[in-house]
Scaffold this motif. Structure first.
Motif, short mmCIF file in Angstrom:
data_model
loop_
_atom_site.label_atom_id
_atom_site.label_comp_id
_atom_site.label_asym_id
_atom_site.label_seq_id
_atom_site.Cartn_x
_atom_site.Cartn_y
_atom_site.Cartn_z
N GLY A 63 0.83 -1.20 0.00
CA GLY A 63 0.00 0.00 0.00
C GLY A 63 0.86 1.25 0.00
N CYS A 64 0.20 2.36 0.13
CA CYS A 64 0.86 3.65 0.12
C CYS A 64 1.54 3.90 1.47
N ALA A 65 2.83 4.10 1.45
CA ALA A 65 3.58 4.33 2.69
C ALA A 65 3.09 5.60 3.39
N PHE A 66 2.64 6.57 2.63
CA PHE A 66 2.16 7.83 3.23
C PHE A 66 0.83 7.60 3.95
N ILE A 67 -0.08 6.90 3.30
CA ILE A 67 -1.36 6.59 3.93
C ILE A 67 -1.13 5.69 5.14
N ASN A 68 -0.28 4.68 4.98
CA ASN A 68 0.02 3.77 6.09
C ASN A 68 0.59 4.53 7.29
N THR A 69 1.54 5.40 7.01
CA THR A 69 2.17 6.16 8.10
C THR A 69 1.17 7.09 8.77
N PHE A 70 0.37 7.79 7.98
CA PHE A 70 -0.61 8.70 8.56
C PHE A 70 -1.61 7.92 9.41
N GLY A 71 -2.04 6.78 8.92
CA GLY A 71 -2.97 5.96 9.68
C GLY A 71 -2.38 5.44 10.97
N LEU B 237 -12.48 17.66 -12.64
CA LEU B 237 -12.05 16.29 -12.90
C LEU B 237 -10.80 15.91 -12.11
N ALA B 238 -9.95 16.87 -11.80
CA ALA B 238 -8.68 16.59 -11.13
C ALA B 238 -8.85 15.87 -9.79
N PRO B 239 -9.68 16.39 -8.87
CA PRO B 239 -9.81 15.66 -7.61
C PRO B 239 -10.45 14.29 -7.78
N GLN B 240 -11.30 14.14 -8.79
CA GLN B 240 -11.93 12.84 -9.03
C GLN B 240 -10.88 11.81 -9.46
N ILE B 241 -9.99 12.23 -10.33
CA ILE B 241 -8.94 11.32 -10.80
C ILE B 241 -7.95 11.02 -9.67
N ALA B 242 -7.61 12.04 -8.89
CA ALA B 242 -6.70 11.81 -7.76
C ALA B 242 -7.32 10.82 -6.76
N ILE B 243 -8.60 10.95 -6.52
CA ILE B 243 -9.27 10.03 -5.59
C ILE B 243 -9.27 8.61 -6.16
N LEU B 244 -9.44 8.47 -7.46
CA LEU B 244 -9.35 7.14 -8.07
C LEU B 244 -7.98 6.51 -7.81
N ALA B 245 -6.94 7.28 -7.97
CA ALA B 245 -5.58 6.77 -7.74
C ALA B 245 -5.36 6.41 -6.28
N GLU B 246 -5.78 7.30 -5.39
CA GLU B 246 -5.61 7.04 -3.95
C GLU B 246 -6.43 5.82 -3.52
N GLY B 247 -7.66 5.76 -4.02
CA GLY B 247 -8.51 4.63 -3.68
C GLY B 247 -7.98 3.32 -4.21
N ALA B 248 -7.40 3.35 -5.39
CA ALA B 248 -6.82 2.13 -5.96
C ALA B 248 -5.69 1.62 -5.08
N GLN B 249 -4.87 2.54 -4.57
CA GLN B 249 -3.76 2.13 -3.70
C GLN B 249 -4.26 1.44 -2.44
N THR B 250 -5.25 2.06 -1.83
CA THR B 250 -5.79 1.51 -0.58
C THR B 250 -6.48 0.18 -0.83
N THR B 251 -7.29 0.13 -1.88
CA THR B 251 -8.01 -1.11 -2.19
C THR B 251 -7.06 -2.24 -2.52
N ALA B 252 -6.04 -1.96 -3.31
CA ALA B 252 -5.07 -3.00 -3.66
C ALA B 252 -4.34 -3.51 -2.42
N ALA B 253 -4.00 -2.60 -1.53
CA ALA B 253 -3.28 -3.01 -0.31
C ALA B 253 -4.15 -3.88 0.58
N ILE B 254 -5.40 -3.50 0.74
CA ILE B 254 -6.29 -4.23 1.65
C ILE B 254 -6.75 -5.55 1.04
N SER B 255 -7.14 -5.50 -0.24
CA SER B 255 -7.73 -6.69 -0.87
C SER B 255 -6.69 -7.63 -1.47
#
Length: 186
Positions: free
Chosen positions: A101-109, A146-164
């Motif tokens: 997963g994302c080291a930044f998200i992991n660290t913040f969590g 569109l920019a925040p929507q695409i950024a959220i897709l990328a962030e969500g993909a990282q989290t989903t891939a890490a968890i699932s």
């Protein structure tokens, strides 16, 4: 064969690998010392605290992330392709055996507001990514919304891939980004 990395490089690399694999709080400085082969006293002379070392690790991760993102974008010829290349970059990363997963998200969590310096680096990295996407969206002639929507897709993909553990999430997110770009005429 000699190790030509400096002691500082060995410490940062060891800490990065350990923090990413096990979590920041689960890794003590003795584990970093052992993995880096650098005396604890020397580590603390270079980094006044574990938090200082964590901030350095996150800053290095940001440089690595930015370089990978730039390399993926360099292979694209249009802003639209550069946007979609973000998801290709993620897809490659998700297939690495060490992906956690994302080291930044992991660290913040994990440490969140308890470490303001680390949280600041995480926020800066996330803002820089959003800014990067916004620049590409503008260059593609797509609406700014569109920019925040695409950024959220990328962030969500990282989290989903890490968890699932599902490495196909980047491809799904890419398809969603293509749909958004098509709908926006970008």
């Amino acid at each position: 064969m000699t190790d030509e990395r400096t002691p500082r490089e060995r410490v940062v690399e060891a800490a990065d690998e350990l923090f990413y694999a096990r979590g920041v709080q689960a890794v003590g400085m003795d584990a970093v010392r052992e993995a880096a082969g650098v005396p604890l006293k020397r580590i603390y002379a270079m980094f006044g605290s574990k938090e200082d070392l964590l901030v350095t690790v996150l800053q290095q991760r940001r440089e690595t992330w930015d370089a990978g993102l730039a390399a993926a974008g360099d292979r694209a010829t249009t802003p639209r392709e550069q946007i979609l290349a973000i998801f290709d970059f993620l897809d490659d990363w998700f297939h690495e055996p060490t992906f956690r997963g994302c080291a930044f998200i992991n660290t913040f969590g994990e440490v969140g507001p308890a470490s303001a310096p680390a949280a600041d680096v995480v926020r800066e990295q996330k803002q820089a990514f959003r800014d990067h996407v916004a620049r590409l969206v503008a260059e593609a002639g797509a609406p700014a919304r569109l920019a925040p929507q695409i950024a959220i897709l990328a962030e969500g993909a990282q989290t989903t891939a890490a968890i699932s553990g599902d490495t196909s999430t980047a491809r799904h997110a890419r398809a969603a980004a293509e749909t958004l770009l098509d709908a926006a005429g970008g």
